[in-house]
Write a protein that holds these residues in place. Sequence first.
Motif, short mmCIF file in Angstrom:
data_model
loop_
_atom_site.label_atom_id
_atom_site.label_comp_id
_atom_site.label_asym_id
_atom_site.label_seq_id
_atom_site.Cartn_x
_atom_site.Cartn_y
_atom_site.Cartn_z
N ALA A 290 -60.72 27.12 -94.08
CA ALA A 290 -60.83 28.01 -93.25
C ALA A 290 -61.55 29.23 -93.30
O ALA A 290 -62.09 29.73 -92.32
CB ALA A 290 -58.95 28.30 -93.03
N PRO A 291 -61.62 30.04 -94.60
CA PRO A 291 -62.45 31.01 -94.73
C PRO A 291 -63.83 30.68 -94.33
O PRO A 291 -64.80 31.59 -93.80
CB PRO A 291 -62.22 31.65 -96.33
CG PRO A 291 -60.80 30.86 -96.63
CD PRO A 291 -60.98 29.53 -95.98
N MET A 292 -64.21 29.45 -94.74
CA MET A 292 -65.69 29.12 -94.46
C MET A 292 -65.86 28.93 -93.26
O MET A 292 -67.00 29.30 -92.63
CB MET A 292 -65.95 27.75 -95.29
CG MET A 292 -66.01 27.74 -96.87
SD MET A 292 -66.99 29.35 -97.92
CE MET A 292 -68.61 28.80 -96.92
N PHE A 293 -64.97 28.40 -92.47
CA PHE A 293 -65.19 28.34 -90.90
C PHE A 293 -65.23 29.83 -90.29
O PHE A 293 -65.86 29.84 -89.26
CB PHE A 293 -64.07 27.35 -90.42
CG PHE A 293 -64.44 26.01 -90.47
CD1 PHE A 293 -65.26 25.44 -89.67
CD2 PHE A 293 -63.91 25.11 -91.25
CE1 PHE A 293 -65.63 24.22 -89.79
CE2 PHE A 293 -64.14 23.60 -91.52
CZ PHE A 293 -65.25 23.13 -90.48
N GLY A 294 -64.33 30.61 -90.89
CA GLY A 294 -64.35 31.96 -90.21
C GLY A 294 -65.85 32.41 -90.48
O GLY A 294 -66.36 33.01 -89.65
N VAL A 295 -66.55 32.19 -91.74
CA VAL A 295 -67.97 32.78 -91.93
C VAL A 295 -68.98 32.12 -90.90
O VAL A 295 -69.72 33.09 -90.28
CB VAL A 295 -68.47 32.56 -93.37
CG1 VAL A 295 -69.85 32.77 -93.55
CG2 VAL A 295 -67.53 33.27 -94.39
N LEU A 296 -68.69 30.96 -90.80
CA LEU A 296 -69.49 30.10 -89.67
C LEU A 296 -69.11 30.71 -88.44
O LEU A 296 -70.30 30.74 -87.67
CB LEU A 296 -69.11 28.45 -89.83
CG LEU A 296 -69.87 27.66 -88.74
CD1 LEU A 296 -71.55 27.80 -88.99
CD2 LEU A 296 -69.22 26.23 -89.02
N THR A 297 -68.00 30.95 -87.90
CA THR A 297 -67.87 31.51 -86.58
C THR A 297 -68.51 32.99 -86.35
O THR A 297 -69.02 33.14 -85.52
CB THR A 297 -66.34 31.72 -86.71
OG1 THR A 297 -65.88 30.29 -86.49
CG2 THR A 297 -66.06 32.18 -85.09
N ALA A 298 -68.37 33.67 -87.55
CA ALA A 298 -68.96 35.07 -87.44
C ALA A 298 -70.44 35.06 -87.22
O ALA A 298 -71.42 35.62 -86.73
CB ALA A 298 -68.69 36.04 -88.62
#
Length: 346
Positions: A290-298
């Motif tokens: 989830a945190p990595m996908f958050g970075v990807l989204t940003a």
Amino acid sequence: MRAVVLAPVPESTPVAVVVILLATGVIWIGSGWLESAAERLAAYYGLPAVVQGSVVVAVGSSFPELASVVVTALAGSFSMGVGAIVGSAVFNVLVIPGLSGVVSKAGVGADRAIVYKEAQFYMIAVSALVITFALAVIYFPTGGEGLNGQITRPLALIPLVLYGLYLFIQWQDVSDYDSETPVGGTGVGRTWGVLALGLGAILVGVEFLVASVGTLNAAFGIPEFLAGVTIIAAATSLPDALVSIRAARDGRGLTSLGNVLGSNTFDLLVAIPVGVMIFGSATVSFAVAAPMFGVLTAATVLLFTLLRTDLTLTAPESYVLLVAYGVFVVWVVAETLGLSSLIVGV
């Protein structure tokens, strides 16, 4: 499924580093064959520029990521393959457009089809995979510490069906497109043969790459997911970088950006689910993903915002993307060294 032994690599750090470099070179060469064949086939069948970049060339240049998921799953390290996909996606949306904008004298040109269709559908793809991971944790929890769950074949169908919708949209574009390239020519069979050779070279390169990264993991205690996000992601993203940078330098901004977004859409919606469909199920850690996908989204929002300004990615905006990736790398290193603890469970 029991883990399969990968290509034999001596348990020596210097040897592993050399093998990683050689394997990256093999992937590079194989991807060159694959991409050139894909481009010739796309031209032969008269496909529009956006479809060439976002489907044909994108799928060809994304084969290393797909191979990494399959190979890591065979080795019993599926989380490394997922990390490679996420890390490659971040690399693709920050580094590749950044370098493309730097080498292009007039900037990388976009249009509304790229910004409003490709970019937004890609953001939907990110959301769909996050939802798939969340459903795995909710309905198929594995227990123990952390938010772990099993992605089953029915769950893997969610992103695959969404990619089918993406292909349908692209097919509609092709059906409405009047090709200026006459369908014909010679050597089509040879071109398909070159494409097959490229696929084989990539498979061999990825197998040795994953085996060597496993040696480094054992020597330095690097978590599998973070090793995938950094080492494997950078190595498997080289084909995408070469294709997009060359297209941008030649003034083909639509193909360059279409390759980036199309590659990421394929990686998220096809590469990870295909690994699950082959092996039946795979364990994922939502607390890590989830945190990595958050970075990807940003990162995706940043690229989307810069592209929307005058529909051109300028040199200063390109440097913003490169700086953002530098910050991402520093953060990943900090997580690996224990200086940061935003990712739980690594």
